[in-house]
Design a protein around this motif. Structure first.
Motif, PDB file in Angstrom:
ATOM      1  N   GLU A 284      14.682  41.170 112.973  1.00 32.78           N
ATOM      2  CA  GLU A 284      12.752  42.072 112.548  1.00 32.78           C
ATOM      3  C   GLU A 284      13.448  43.144 111.542  1.00 32.78           C
ATOM      4  OE1 GLU A 284      10.197  40.011 111.654  1.00 32.78           O
ATOM      5  OE2 GLU A 284      10.774  39.016 113.393  1.00 32.78           O
ATOM      6  N   LEU A 285      14.230  44.173 112.616  1.00 36.22           N
ATOM      7  CA  LEU A 285      14.617  45.131 111.453  1.00 36.22           C
ATOM      8  C   LEU A 285      15.650  44.888 110.486  1.00 36.22           C
ATOM      9  CD1 LEU A 285      15.301  48.600 111.485  1.00 36.22           C
ATOM     10  CD2 LEU A 285      16.767  48.055 113.073  1.00 36.22           C
ATOM     11  N   LEU A 286      16.721  43.456 110.833  1.00 35.34           N
ATOM     12  CA  LEU A 286      17.775  43.365 109.437  1.00 35.34           C
ATOM     13  C   LEU A 286      16.863  42.273 108.801  1.00 35.34           C
ATOM     14  CD1 LEU A 286      20.801  42.509 112.470  1.00 35.34           C
ATOM     15  CD2 LEU A 286      19.966  44.182 110.124  1.00 35.34           C
ATOM     16  N   ARG A 287      15.698  41.552 108.711  1.00 34.42           N
ATOM     17  CA  ARG A 287      14.641  40.902 108.199  1.00 34.42           C
ATOM     18  C   ARG A 287      14.483  42.372 107.133  1.00 34.42           C
ATOM     19  NH1 ARG A 287      13.966  35.942 108.326  1.00 34.42           N
ATOM     20  NH2 ARG A 287      14.136  34.889 110.774  1.00 34.42           N
ATOM     21  N   THR A 288      13.977  43.526 107.451  1.00 38.89           N
ATOM     22  CA  THR A 288      13.529  44.784 106.669  1.00 38.89           C
ATOM     23  C   THR A 288      14.223  44.915 106.203  1.00 38.89           C
ATOM     24  OG1 THR A 288      11.768  45.029 108.282  1.00 38.89           O
ATOM     25  CG2 THR A 288      12.296  46.520 107.144  1.00 38.89           C
ATOM     26  N   PHE A 289      16.021  44.840 106.308  1.00 37.61           N
ATOM     27  CA  PHE A 289      16.945  45.970 105.882  1.00 37.61           C
ATOM     28  C   PHE A 289      16.801  45.065 104.345  1.00 37.61           C
ATOM     29  CE2 PHE A 289      21.418  47.168 105.942  1.00 37.61           C
ATOM     30  CZ  PHE A 289      20.673  48.669 105.145  1.00 37.61           C
ATOM     31  N   HIS A 290      17.218  43.473 104.658  1.00 40.68           N
ATOM     32  CA  HIS A 290      17.471  42.709 103.169  1.00 40.68           C
ATOM     33  C   HIS A 290      16.394  43.066 102.053  1.00 40.68           C
ATOM     34  CE1 HIS A 290      20.611  40.540 104.872  1.00 40.68           C
ATOM     35  NE2 HIS A 290      20.462  40.241 106.130  1.00 40.68           N
ATOM     36  N   GLU A 291      15.519  42.544 102.604  1.00 39.90           N
ATOM     37  CA  GLU A 291      13.765  42.937 102.028  1.00 39.90           C
ATOM     38  C   GLU A 291      14.170  43.905 101.385  1.00 39.90           C
ATOM     39  OE1 GLU A 291      10.667  42.805 103.804  1.00 39.90           O
ATOM     40  OE2 GLU A 291      10.956  40.870 104.872  1.00 39.90           O
ATOM     41  N   VAL A 292      14.887  45.440 101.162  1.00 41.75           N
ATOM     42  CA  VAL A 292      14.806  46.486 101.178  1.00 41.75           C
ATOM     43  C   VAL A 292      15.761  46.126 100.225  1.00 41.75           C
ATOM     44  CG1 VAL A 292      15.724  49.042 101.443  1.00 41.75           C
ATOM     45  CG2 VAL A 292      13.739  47.926 103.225  1.00 41.75           C
ATOM     46  N   LEU A 293      17.077  45.378 100.118  1.00 41.28           N
ATOM     47  CA  LEU A 293      18.117  45.415 100.027  1.00 41.28           C
ATOM     48  C   LEU A 293      18.167  45.056  98.806  1.00 41.28           C
ATOM     49  CD1 LEU A 293      20.801  45.125 102.439  1.00 41.28           C
ATOM     50  CD2 LEU A 293      21.092  47.513 101.354  1.00 41.28           C
ATOM     51  N   GLU A 294      17.378  43.680  99.102  1.00 40.29           N
ATOM     52  CA  GLU A 294      16.890  42.511  97.508  1.00 40.29           C
ATOM     53  C   GLU A 294      17.693  42.617  96.284  1.00 40.29           C
ATOM     54  OE1 GLU A 294      13.932  43.907  95.051  1.00 40.29           O
ATOM     55  OE2 GLU A 294      12.902  42.302  94.940  1.00 40.29           O
ATOM     56  N   GLY A 295      18.255  42.332  95.687  1.00 40.86           N
ATOM     57  CA  GLY A 295      18.898  41.939  95.165  1.00 40.86           C
ATOM     58  C   GLY A 295      20.335  42.817  94.726  1.00 40.86           C
ATOM     59  N   ARG A 296      20.887  43.347  95.421  1.00 36.53           N
ATOM     60  CA  ARG A 296      22.170  44.138  96.267  1.00 36.53           C
ATOM     61  C   ARG A 296      22.496  42.921  97.472  1.00 36.53           C
ATOM     62  NH1 ARG A 296      18.234  48.211  96.307  1.00 36.53           N
ATOM     63  NH2 ARG A 296      19.101  50.201  95.255  1.00 36.53           N
ATOM     64  N   LEU A 297      23.409  41.439  96.261  1.00 31.16           N
ATOM     65  CA  LEU A 297      23.563  40.921  96.400  1.00 31.16           C
ATOM     66  C   LEU A 297      24.987  40.899  97.111  1.00 31.16           C
ATOM     67  CD1 LEU A 297      22.647  37.947  94.124  1.00 31.16           C
ATOM     68  CD2 LEU A 297      21.112  38.786  95.834  1.00 31.16           C
ATOM     69  N   PRO A 298      25.903  41.154  96.578  1.00 34.84           N
ATOM     70  CA  PRO A 298      27.000  41.832  97.154  1.00 34.84           C
ATOM     71  C   PRO A 298      26.918  41.870  98.196  1.00 34.84           C
ATOM     72  CG  PRO A 298      27.685  42.359  95.437  1.00 34.84           C
ATOM     73  CD  PRO A 298      26.451  41.875  95.569  1.00 34.84           C
ATOM     74  N   GLN A 299      26.148  43.483  98.891  1.00 30.87           N
ATOM     75  CA  GLN A 299      25.693  44.070 100.344  1.00 30.87           C
ATOM     76  C   GLN A 299      24.898  43.238 101.398  1.00 30.87           C
ATOM     77  OE1 GLN A 299      25.480  45.202  97.341  1.00 30.87           O
ATOM     78  NE2 GLN A 299      25.236  47.490  96.606  1.00 30.87           N
ATOM     79  N   ARG A 300      24.195  42.377 100.494  1.00 27.26           N
ATOM     80  CA  ARG A 300      23.316  41.662 101.419  1.00 27.26           C
ATOM     81  C   ARG A 300      24.385  40.461 101.793  1.00 27.26           C
ATOM     82  NH1 ARG A 300      18.078  39.528  99.473  1.00 27.26           N
ATOM     83  NH2 ARG A 300      17.435  38.722 101.525  1.00 27.26           N
ATOM     84  N   THR A 301      25.555  39.683 101.141  1.00 29.71           N
ATOM     85  CA  THR A 301      26.474  39.043 101.832  1.00 29.71           C
ATOM     86  C   THR A 301      27.300  39.399 102.640  1.00 29.71           C
ATOM     87  OG1 THR A 301      26.703  37.725  99.691  1.00 29.71           O
ATOM     88  CG2 THR A 301      27.915  37.817 100.927  1.00 29.71           C
ATOM     89  N   VAL A 302      27.132  40.623 102.444  1.00 25.17           N
ATOM     90  CA  VAL A 302      28.304  41.074 103.598  1.00 25.17           C
ATOM     91  C   VAL A 302      27.715  41.976 105.023  1.00 25.17           C
ATOM     92  CG1 VAL A 302      29.886  43.432 104.557  1.00 25.17           C
ATOM     93  CG2 VAL A 302      29.771  42.655 101.891  1.00 25.17           C
ATOM     94  N   LEU A 303      26.376  41.806 104.724  1.00 24.15           N
ATOM     95  CA  LEU A 303      25.493  42.153 106.055  1.00 24.15           C
ATOM     96  C   LEU A 303      25.257  40.894 106.804  1.00 24.15           C
ATOM     97  CD1 LEU A 303      23.531  44.421 107.663  1.00 24.15           C
ATOM     98  CD2 LEU A 303      22.186  43.474 105.937  1.00 24.15           C
ATOM     99  N   LEU A 304      25.177  39.741 105.755  1.00 21.40           N
ATOM    100  CA  LEU A 304      25.133  38.500 106.989  1.00 21.40           C
ATOM    101  C   LEU A 304      26.131  38.384 107.660  1.00 21.40           C
ATOM    102  CD1 LEU A 304      22.810  36.479 104.266  1.00 21.40           C
ATOM    103  CD2 LEU A 304      22.263  37.230 106.364  1.00 21.40           C
TER     104      LEU A 304
END
Length: 695
Positions: A284-304
């Motif tokens: 749930e914490l990581l889901r929140t982080f993805h919601e916060v990052l929203e359109g920062r797609l490169p960062q979200r891809t690295v995180l995933l």
């Protein structure tokens, strides 16, 4: 206990399914010594009184009594009661400023929760850890004394040893800071201190990083995601037993598993149940982080990518679902993530392998880089478990194989065929094979005879027949073998006889797809053009034109439909007139008139027909209608873009709209990944056709 419960006129209030007069019986049932009675009472309350999280006046009226239950040590499921209270209060607070709030009970429930802030504080410090866990979020939502709430949360973090409790405390501090700006500065400093404290466990430090970003989403530094990834790697070194933090898995509703419910419905409930499970404490914490990052797609891809490489199977399982949500929601180059998902196909944990295959199936328009991995996995499963692995008795093995086969079939790969044939021949989960058979036209010779056999055995008197019949009809239509026409016609006649409107329309659509090859079915199609079913008539006229091609026969029917008051009949008629093209010029005056209709969908369909009939002389007027509709309602994009593509150079003024669409990273949620990818291809094709001539 419950003093005044029966003084309330519950019958004067409604819940989601009618009168709230049952509520006085539900609340005492929460205290029953019988666990099954309590379960049913909670289920009914959530399903009707707090339906889909909403708050009605009767819901608000239960709040004082729910507090009595929560404070009484004799209440067996106090944590469930507190969780219900916080859920009611959270929704109420979110919506109490909306126009309809007072009528819906939101304002009353929010006020009741805030009046009892002291009780929330007590429950957040209760001796029962499950009660504390349920109550702590309420501190951030309902306690208006910011300093008191912040001090309590700091104390709770020091006192709690459970990982989920600690994560909830940090989350609640962020909720408090966002609601009460007076404490925001203090909260940010607290987050910074927690994140930098080397003696603190990495999950709590990660929570501090994430929730600091949540409190200041527009000021996320470049080092935040790398810092979070570093902490994720630290968490991977230590496991947290699920028994110390996870709630027991919910049960699939009994109705979904009943004998008279189709397998598709049962599977849908199972999917919902799987989607609601959490397998790692940081999910749930990581889901929140993805919601916060929203359109920062490169960062979200690295995180995933980091999540998908985690050694813990539960973390990877949750990461797979997050990855699917990400790819379904955002456009972009997802090849790296697809490759990492494909790498999970051979996971030793069968649930992880099954989920990886399911992600590739759900995101099949993006799954081309996984083709060979899917084919290898399907072959390996058949080698290990035998050619009947499609029907394997072990649920995870069975699901993993079926999802991999379906994903491979969606890619149009014939290596999926042997297992699909096993499904169709055995009847075991054959509906799963039917859904993807349309993607293998090269295998029509093997598939169509089996699909025809299934069509011949459809029971049109069955309660749920539409699900299986419509899928079969769609599949044979897509495969395009006219040998299926007699069977489709037979289903059509049966559907008419048993008044199955949905199946009738599907059969007509299938016959339309066969075109002149469906000529033997013309008599029954012709008879339906003047039927009483509002939806069947236009479908029959469209099939009549596609099969017979007799303009003199269909034009009077189409002109009559244009004068209908029901918008969908007008739209359907306009589409057929567009297919007829210039010979349908007699319809132009009415189509031009309808291009100013109040319904934008009618305007779009009729304007497109005007173009298809009259061509460039109408280009300006058609473009005005199409582009205005697209601007006002993005869901018209598919219909608009296909017309712009046909218009070619005449659609040059639409280039800014087309290019602006391609520049948007977020997908249209209503379209889904498949239709969105198709729309992007159509937009690019329209741009290419326009610019190849105009530049």
């Amino acid at each position: 206990m419950f003093d005044g419960l029966h003084d309330i006129d519950w019958s004067s209030m409604d819940h989601a399914y009618g009168s709230a007069e049952e509520v006085p019986a539900l609340l005492p049932a929460f205290r029953s010594p019988d666990a099954e009675e309590r379960r049913k009472a909670f289920s009914r309350f959530h399903g009707a009184v707090h339906h889909q999280g909403d708050v009605y006046p009767c819901t608000a009226a239960t709040v004082p009594f729910l507090f009595e239950l929560a404070e009484d040590a004799a209440t067996p499921d106090r944590a469930a009661v507190v969780d219900l209270l916080v859920s009611i209060g959270r929704i109420a607070v979110d919506r109490c400023e909306e126009q309809y709030a007072h009528a819906s009970g939101h304002a009353e429930a929010a006020a009741l929760m805030r009046e009892r802030a002291d009780k929330i504080v007590e429950l957040a410090s209760d001796s029962d850890p499950r009660v504390r866990r349920a109550a702590v979020r309420g501190v951030g939502l309902f306690v208006d004394d910011a300093e008191r709430a912040a001090a309590l949360l700091r104390d709770r973090l020091s006192a709690e040893s459970g990982v989920v409790h600690r994560l909830l405390v940090v989350e609640t501090m962020a909720t408090l800071a966002l609601r009460l700006p007076a404490v925001a500065g203090e909260a940010m400093r607290w987050f910074d201190a927690l994140a930098a404290e080397p003696t603190l466990d990495p999950r709590t430090r990660l929570a501090a990083v994430v929730h600091r970003a949540r409190c200041s989403p527009h000021d996320i530094a470049e080092d935040v995601v790398p810092a979070a990834i570093g902490l994720l790697r630290e968490t991977a070194r230590s496991t947290v037993p699920a028994g110390t933090w996870a709630d027991p898995p919910s049960r699939t509703p009994a109705a979904a598993a009943a004998d008279d419910v189709p397998a598709q419905v049962t599977a849908a409930f199972e999917d919902l149940d799987r989607h609601g499970r959490v397998h790692a404490p940081t999910t749930e914490l990581l889901r929140t982080f993805h919601e916060v990052l929203e359109g920062r797609l490169p960062q979200r891809t690295v995180l995933l990518a980091e999540q998908l490489r985690d050694p813990d199977p539960g973390t990877r399982l949750d990461a797979l679902r997050m990855t699917a949500e990400f790819m379904k929601s955002w456009r972009g180059d997802h090849a790296v993530l697809i490759g990492l998902v494909a790498g999970q196909l051979g996971a030793t944990d069968p649930e992880v392998a099954a989920e990886a295959a399911a992600v590739l199936e759900a995101c099949h328009p993006l799954a081309e880089p996984a083709r060979e991995a899917l084919a290898a996995q399907v072959a390996a499963q058949r080698t290990e478990h035998g050619p009947d692995v499609w029907a394997a008795p072990r649920p995870h093995v069975r699901r993993a194989h079926q999802e991999a086969v379906r994903a491979l079939a969606r890619l149009g790969d014939a290596r999926a065929l042997p297992s699909l044939l096993t499904a169709l021949d055995s009847g075991v989960d054959s509906w799963r094979a039917v859904e993807v058979a349309r993607a293998l036209p090269q295998a029509a010779g093997d598939l169509v005879p089996r699909l025809r056999a299934h069509l011949r055995h459809i029971d049109l008197t069955g309660q749920w027949v539409e699900m299986s019949a419509n899928a079969l009809l769609s599949a044979v239509a897509a495969l395009g073998d006219p040998a299926a026409v007699p069977d489709v016609a037979g289903v059509l006649e049966g559907a008419v006889r048993h008044e199955r409107g949905s199946v009738t329309r599907s059969a007509l659509a299938a016959l339309k797809a066969f075109g002149p090859g469906a000529a033997p079915a013309l008599p029954v199609v012709r008879a339906l053009t003047t039927g009483t079913d509002a939806h069947v008539g236009p479908a029959a006229v469209a099939a009549l034109w596609a099969i017979g091609g007799d303009r003199e026969e269909v034009m009077p029917l189409l002109l009559e439909l244009l004068d209908e008051s029901m918008s969908f009949r007008v739209r359907d008629a306009a589409d057929v007139l567009g297919e007829i093209g210039p010979p349908a010029a007699a319809a132009l005056p009415r189509l031009r008139e309808l291009s100013t209709h109040a319904d934008e969908w009618v305007r779009v369909h009729c304007a497109a027909a005007v173009w298809d009939i009259a061509g460039e002389t109408e280009a300006g007027a058609v473009l005005d209608v199409l582009l205005q509709a697209w601007t006002r309602n993005s869901s018209t994009a598919g219909r608009v873009v296909t017309c712009l593509r046909r218009m070619g150079p005449a659609a040059a003024p639409a280039l800014p709209h087309l290019r602006a669409h391609l520049a948007v990273a977020r997908r249209d949620w209503f379209l889904g990944v498949g239709r969105d990818e198709e729309l992007q291809r159509d937009v690019r094709a329209a741009v290419e056709r326009i610019t190849s001539v105009t530049v």
